[in-house]
Scaffold this motif. Sequence first.
Motif, mmCIF file in Angstrom:
data_model
loop_
_atom_site.group_PDB
_atom_site.id
_atom_site.type_symbol
_atom_site.label_atom_id
_atom_site.label_comp_id
_atom_site.label_asym_id
_atom_site.label_seq_id
_atom_site.Cartn_x
_atom_site.Cartn_y
_atom_site.Cartn_z
ATOM 1 N N LYS A 1 1.522 4.057 -2.987
ATOM 2 C CA LYS A 1 1.218 5.468 -2.782
ATOM 3 C C LYS A 1 2.457 6.329 -3.033
ATOM 4 N N GLN B 1 4.974 5.681 -4.939
ATOM 5 C CA GLN B 1 5.333 5.703 -6.364
ATOM 6 C C GLN B 1 4.438 6.649 -7.155
ATOM 7 N N GLY C 1 -7.317 2.036 -7.310
ATOM 8 C CA GLY C 1 -8.184 2.958 -6.603
ATOM 9 C C GLY C 1 -9.539 2.338 -6.343
ATOM 10 N N TYR C 2 -9.678 1.641 -5.233
ATOM 11 C CA TYR C 2 -10.945 0.980 -4.964
ATOM 12 C C TYR C 2 -11.536 1.494 -3.661
ATOM 13 N N LYS C 3 -12.836 1.237 -3.478
ATOM 14 C CA LYS C 3 -13.520 1.705 -2.278
ATOM 15 C C LYS C 3 -13.494 0.596 -1.229
ATOM 16 N N ASP C 4 -13.072 0.968 -0.051
ATOM 17 C CA ASP C 4 -12.900 -0.013 1.012
ATOM 18 C C ASP C 4 -13.725 0.398 2.217
ATOM 19 N N VAL D 1 -13.319 -5.945 -1.947
ATOM 20 C CA VAL D 1 -12.470 -6.688 -1.009
ATOM 21 C C VAL D 1 -11.388 -7.411 -1.821
ATOM 22 N N ASN D 2 -10.155 -7.159 -1.474
ATOM 23 C CA ASN D 2 -8.989 -7.773 -2.121
ATOM 24 C C ASN D 2 -8.991 -7.657 -3.645
ATOM 25 N N PHE E 1 0.829 -1.205 0.000
ATOM 26 C CA PHE E 1 0.000 0.000 0.000
ATOM 27 C C PHE E 1 0.864 1.256 0.000
ATOM 28 N N LEU E 2 1.807 1.333 0.955
ATOM 29 C CA LEU E 2 2.576 2.561 1.105
ATOM 30 C C LEU E 2 3.513 2.783 -0.079
#
Lengths: 175, 493
Positions: free
Chosen positions: B18, B20, B305-308, B299-300, B14-15
């Motif tokens: 972000k 990159q 860019g997805y909504k969680d 989910v997964n 994740f980090l």
Amino acid sequence: MNISEKAQLAKQGDKEAFVCLIRAVERNLFIVARSIVKNEADCADAMQETIAKAFSNIHTLKEPAYFKTWIIRILINECNRMIRKKKRVHPVPYDMRNTTYTSEYEQIELFEVIDELDEQLQTIVTLYYIEDLSVKEIAKVLEVSEGTVKSRLYRARQKLSELALGEGEAKYGSS
Amino acid sequence: MDHHERVDRDLKQFLKTKSQNMAIPDIVQHAVDNALSSLPESNVKQRTTLKRWRWTAAIMALIVLLGTVSFFTVPTFAQMVRSLFAKDYTDIGLLRAQELGLVYDPHIKVKDEGYKLVINEAVADPTRVTMALQLFDKKGEHDRNKLVFVDPNNITIKDDHGNVVGSMYDMGLTNDFYYMVAFFSKPLQTDKITIEGNIRTLGYQKEPLIEGNWDFSFDMDMKEANRQTQIEKLSGSYTTPHGMTITLKRLTRMVQGVRFELETELDDTAMARSPGDLWEKQMLSFHFETMEGQEIYSVNPRKEGYKDSLMTSEHQVIGNGKMRWSYTFKYLPEHESYRFVLDAYSVAEKDGSRISFKPSELTEPKTFDILKDRVELVGTSLEASLSGDSTYETVITLYGELENEATYEEWNAYDPAGKSYEISLRGGYSFVNTLPDNWREGLISMGDRYTQQPIEFRVQGLEQIPEELTLVREVVDKRYKDPDWSVLLNEQE
């Protein structure tokens, strides 16, 4: 580009090699600086000073393969010096009402996550998760014990899981 | 790979992704360019003094901003919930708790050593407990940094039998108070909870610790929140082309969240590919979308860019090849129809893919294709062991692009005599080639080609680089993206 080779050349006085090295790590330097000083102008100052210091002291670099760790250490010292000078005034306090944070994760920017952590965790998280420094290297760079690094990473993990991955404390591995 | 390692891997992904995607701001880039163009020709022990700079406009802007910020007063918890909602923060569960009058004031005020701990607002339901905690200093100002929730400080939650069912942590998000939360992966079944705070030290960074006693305890009645809980049975079942049957079970709507449950079962052929307990290492990828095809939550996914909205998830074995899964979301539509779409799933399977190479011939990168995954060996070296025991170990640097998942894959190294060595992995993963409108496409990148940071396979105990080395992927985290199934939920008459 091979960092070790370029660092070796830079050590021998090759300015072009040094410029290549900085170009390769400038993003890393910005991310680390931004995790300590909170505005872009201060990041710019700290990076400028760091580049100058690194160039004039690169002959002291013992192991060319560790150029990135070496320059990050200079940068952190520079940022800390800047903070001491400013007595840690936050020019722009993080505030829900003045940012565009939403829980829709595709919109979360890197520093919206990093900034949510306790300040003492922010640089450690940056070095560990983004810069891939080992616990040992982080301890050396930040001049704290490895135990301190581990305990801070432990604390950061839980909160980061929530902020970045949307996990609660009971989430197991893969969902 | 234990829980922390998996979380660390996900966090790195994740980090790094972000980081990159982040552009260096212009003023920083200008400063770097300026510094580099101002370097003297020789760097022999010369100290370059660079003129520091500052944009007056930037300072002015900050002053204006600071002035603006100081106009605001500290909002109440309820106001903040409102403000979060107004900013599209989709924590509808918390908002609903407020609307149902379930925001409870425990009237906690504990003073010691000049510091006062205050709790005026807390919300509890079977999915989570949320609480606003403030700490005021001698001047009566809220100090957002003084209280750190590490030993000996903690806040626990007990059920009506006195069993500890959770502990709260600071979620951040606001400077106005310590935003304390605890999530429950299984809905709490109790009529009353007790929140117990053990707060004995205050201190931050290198400040001297202040010892004192800010302990507190209060009960919260759960009966009304429990009454609001509704269970909907779900129906729908599907068998994937590669032998996984998925059956939807039920949806539990609670005040602050919705629990979604389903079961999976692998057929004999699929089980044969995952002997022992390998079959238990699974992951499901799915999403919910509106009838118009708009994403609600994912989910997964591999989607860019997805909504969680996931608060908790867990899965447990309920029989041979059978697994029960539950996911708690902050919200799922109540009054409109929407669609559950299965995108992909993964199961750890025996692999045995081999990569053999001669380290001395690795003068340029060498690429290997294994089961739709690509591995590019970059180099081999002998380095001091990370264990710090003064031994050496062989390190193989590589990049890779995986169609499969990486969570459960296992690699071993073999020397020419066939002796096996464990491989530990060092480096970061990220997603690449993902698309904003596709949940299935995209790859996992091992290492970071952009910053030229390959990952390392560290071969523990291999103290000399052998003439030939064989890497074997013993277990592949096999990803199947061929399901073709969606189910209409909350169907309206």
